[in-house]
Scaffold this motif. Sequence first.
Motif, PDB file in Angstrom:
ATOM      1  N   LYS A 328       0.848  -1.204   0.000  1.00 18.74           N
ATOM      2  CA  LYS A 328       0.000   0.000   0.000  1.00 18.74           C
ATOM      3  C   LYS A 328       0.876   1.244   0.000  1.00 18.74           C
ATOM      4  O   LYS A 328       0.451   2.345  -0.343  1.00 18.74           O
ATOM      5  CB  LYS A 328      -0.908   0.004   1.224  1.00 18.74           C
ATOM      6  N   ASP A 329       2.082   1.039   0.454  1.00 17.86           N
ATOM      7  CA  ASP A 329       3.127   2.061   0.436  1.00 17.86           C
ATOM      8  C   ASP A 329       4.416   1.324   0.799  1.00 17.86           C
ATOM      9  O   ASP A 329       4.355   0.144   1.174  1.00 17.86           O
ATOM     10  CB  ASP A 329       2.827   3.164   1.473  1.00 17.86           C
ATOM     11  N   ILE A 330       5.566   1.990   0.719  1.00 14.11           N
ATOM     12  CA  ILE A 330       6.780   1.345   1.211  1.00 14.11           C
ATOM     13  C   ILE A 330       6.558   1.051   2.697  1.00 14.11           C
ATOM     14  O   ILE A 330       6.037   1.886   3.429  1.00 14.11           O
ATOM     15  CB  ILE A 330       8.016   2.277   1.060  1.00 14.11           C
ATOM     16  N   ALA A 331       6.911  -0.146   3.125  1.00 16.41           N
ATOM     17  CA  ALA A 331       6.767  -0.592   4.515  1.00 16.41           C
ATOM     18  C   ALA A 331       5.316  -0.830   4.926  1.00 16.41           C
ATOM     19  O   ALA A 331       5.014  -0.884   6.115  1.00 16.41           O
ATOM     20  CB  ALA A 331       7.448   0.386   5.484  1.00 16.41           C
ATOM     21  N   GLN A 332       4.412  -0.954   3.940  1.00 14.50           N
ATOM     22  CA  GLN A 332       3.021  -1.299   4.263  1.00 14.50           C
ATOM     23  C   GLN A 332       2.531  -2.457   3.396  1.00 14.50           C
ATOM     24  O   GLN A 332       1.706  -2.280   2.498  1.00 14.50           O
ATOM     25  CB  GLN A 332       2.111  -0.094   4.062  1.00 14.50           C
ATOM     26  N   PRO A 333       3.056  -3.653   3.689  1.00 11.13           N
ATOM     27  CA  PRO A 333       2.672  -4.811   2.873  1.00 11.13           C
ATOM     28  C   PRO A 333       1.294  -5.348   3.246  1.00 11.13           C
ATOM     29  O   PRO A 333       0.854  -5.199   4.391  1.00 11.13           O
ATOM     30  CB  PRO A 333       3.744  -5.844   3.225  1.00 11.13           C
ATOM     31  N   VAL A 334       0.622  -5.913   2.269  1.00 18.76           N
ATOM     32  CA  VAL A 334      -0.664  -6.593   2.495  1.00 18.76           C
ATOM     33  C   VAL A 334      -0.728  -7.819   1.575  1.00 18.76           C
ATOM     34  O   VAL A 334      -0.061  -7.864   0.548  1.00 18.76           O
ATOM     35  CB  VAL A 334      -1.878  -5.698   2.160  1.00 18.76           C
ATOM     36  N   VAL A 335      -1.549  -8.790   1.990  1.00 19.35           N
ATOM     37  CA  VAL A 335      -1.760  -9.958   1.132  1.00 19.35           C
ATOM     38  C   VAL A 335      -3.097  -9.796   0.430  1.00 19.35           C
ATOM     39  O   VAL A 335      -4.110  -9.503   1.071  1.00 19.35           O
ATOM     40  CB  VAL A 335      -1.752 -11.260   1.952  1.00 19.35           C
ATOM     41  N   VAL A 336      -3.099  -9.937  -0.896  1.00 20.80           N
ATOM     42  CA  VAL A 336      -4.307  -9.695  -1.678  1.00 20.80           C
ATOM     43  C   VAL A 336      -4.552 -10.877  -2.622  1.00 20.80           C
ATOM     44  O   VAL A 336      -3.615 -11.389  -3.236  1.00 20.80           O
ATOM     45  CB  VAL A 336      -4.149  -8.392  -2.520  1.00 20.80           C
ATOM     46  N   GLU A 337      -5.813 -11.326  -2.698  1.00 21.78           N
ATOM     47  CA  GLU A 337      -6.150 -12.362  -3.673  1.00 21.78           C
ATOM     48  C   GLU A 337      -6.352 -11.724  -5.038  1.00 21.78           C
ATOM     49  O   GLU A 337      -7.053 -10.719  -5.162  1.00 21.78           O
ATOM     50  CB  GLU A 337      -7.446 -13.077  -3.264  1.00 21.78           C
ATOM     51  N   ILE A 338      -5.740 -12.300  -6.037  1.00 22.17           N
ATOM     52  CA  ILE A 338      -5.857 -11.740  -7.391  1.00 22.17           C
ATOM     53  C   ILE A 338      -6.492 -12.813  -8.282  1.00 22.17           C
ATOM     54  O   ILE A 338      -6.017 -13.950  -8.323  1.00 22.17           O
ATOM     55  CB  ILE A 338      -4.468 -11.383  -7.958  1.00 22.17           C
TER      56      ILE A 338
END
Lengths: 364, 364
Positions: A328-338
């Motif tokens: 979502k930004d540097i240092a803001q990881p998220v796991v997303v289903e694609i």
Amino acid sequence: MKVTKVKSASNSYHVYVGENIRCDLNSYLPKDYSSIFIVTDEIVAKHYLEEIKKSISHKHVYSSVIPYGEKSKNVNTFYQLHTDAIEFGLDRQSLIIALGGGVVGDVAGFVAATYMRGVDFIQMPTTILAHDSSVGGKVAINHEQGKNLIGNFYPPAAVVYDVQTLQTLNDKEIRSGYAELIKEALIQDDAFFQSLLASDLSSLTNDVLANQLNRGIEIKASIVEEDERESGVRKYLNLGHTLGHALESIIGYGVRTHGEMVAIGLLFAIRVSEKVFSIKLPYDQLLQWLNVNAFPIQLTNINKQQVLNRMKLDKKTVNTTIQMVLLKDIAQPVVVEISDEDLLNYLDSFLKEIENNVNLRMGE
Amino acid sequence: MKVTKVKSASNSYHVYVGENIRCDLNSYLPKDYSSIFIVTDEIVAKHYLEEIKKSISHKHVYSSVIPYGEKSKNVNTFYQLHTDAIEFGLDRQSLIIALGGGVVGDVAGFVAATYMRGVDFIQMPTTILAHDSSVGGKVAINHEQGKNLIGNFYPPAAVVYDVQTLQTLNDKEIRSGYAELIKEALIQDDAFFQSLLASDLSSLTNDVLANQLNRGIEIKASIVEEDERESGVRKYLNLGHTLGHALESIIGYGVRTHGEMVAIGLLFAIRVSEKVFSIKLPYDQLLQWLNVNAFPIQLTNINKQQVLNRMKLDKKTVNTTIQMVLLKDIAQPVVVEISDEDLLNYLDSFLKEIENNVNLRMGE
């Protein structure tokens, strides 16, 4: 010398990073062992095996040398090392030392995890890349159908990292290691990311290298402490690896390095993040740094559908929908289903973009 | 139905023992799974595979059938089951069910422990012998050079034990299972031992069998709870196995059953205990019971030195001196180091004694 303590579910261990500490290995053994079995590859053996054997004052020290490279990370090497361990007479109070890069660490670690249902092992990484794999307790071999599909979570008893052994690395190996440092920075530390982008890999000093390595290890350790078995935040460490692993298995292990493929995977993850979250991320800066530092970015004749199928074999998929780590930004990881459809579209435009980059470079 | 709770280092699980509970498997699944993969052998498959598949209301149920017997507990079966799991599309949220005896439980359990670094598995034992191996979390395959040398400690998510499936066991399999019950009684419960010696294996009722099975499971569970990784009291479960394992590998897996070899090992452990501690133990009563119940006790052309060498491969040895579990009395086990010389002497006189027993039986 810098010491980082890592807590795991079953024990705690120390990561020692320093110059020439390989010559004083006795000081870093956490307890007495009945025998010590060093596993290494043919290249590392030439440089360091004899001096390390000499540095251990123990009457039962044995060693096995496996061929260099990812091709050794298979069930045959695994079984052969068990045979060696049996023939050397190792019992449950023995120690296995994994001396080498990630391949040696993974396969020797998996042998340690399974020999008589588990003996202690120490990681002695000799590559920059292995700073990542040596911390966190993942050990594995590859299956013909996918990377790291057979393995355990089995933390080492210690990690002994002699930065002096990194002096013999070639450019390709340095690049490979820095891709994982970039990944760790992207997950957790923007300042670290900026400092990496300011580094010229062709003129690294020992000090800069040790500091960057230590920061990478700290980030890795903080994540695996929170989530050893990858049910939560540890998934973030997979940033860049969904595509990276797929490309590795399609192009063939060993043709390019793991880190070189991860670098492309990071670019892809950043581009997909920009699209999914309608944001701007430092894609161009990273691409430029990769170009300046001679990362091979070109990809030819890659079949999107084949890439997607390979991704589905990746162990992080759930019910066959691809889960990607995005930012979502540097240092803001998220796991997303694609969805498959979206992923094929993203792959299509990314592969074209990469092709343009190559044309740009060739026209420079 | 009886439920025993077993605590392990990483989780707790339930052992369900009852009649016909295989037909209601859904009730015993500890959580939702993305897919379910049943591993069984060709004999058990014929009796129970289809009805158990039908009893699971889940849209992704797969199965693989391995050949019957100890010879399947090898690295090739292990790898093939991984291939099957990959081809069935199992992910980390999948469940593996080990439907069968100890061999199926050990190899399918080890596949579960290592597939993508570990997925859940359920033990569904279909032999009496497997009451022992299904509780406690030991999973393994054999190496050509020794039994169970490659494996993990990996507790199941549940054990579902349908005593109805024991109705199809032959005499040999019943004997094999009772040898482990005798062992558990000798380690911890004199009254249980006496009740076993009073049992006629040719006319067991379902009730007696279920009760004796439950008592065995309770003893096993109490020991593994105290010492999951075999650093202390769990070693006692090795009573009779030092010689038993050695004989199995010399005579050949599958020629006689595991329990039949353990029965001889128990006699040996009792005889050595009597000599080491200058005491009298119920050697004769046990021998008589084994004879009455048609255990094959005869051994021909056994080389003592070969037995000793095999024992040294046993994973419980430390620094190559043999450690044997002995009894100071019924329910008073201890671990004792025995020198090679003493062991060869004990073996010599024991093998002669066994030969006399056979002569006696043949002269009856």
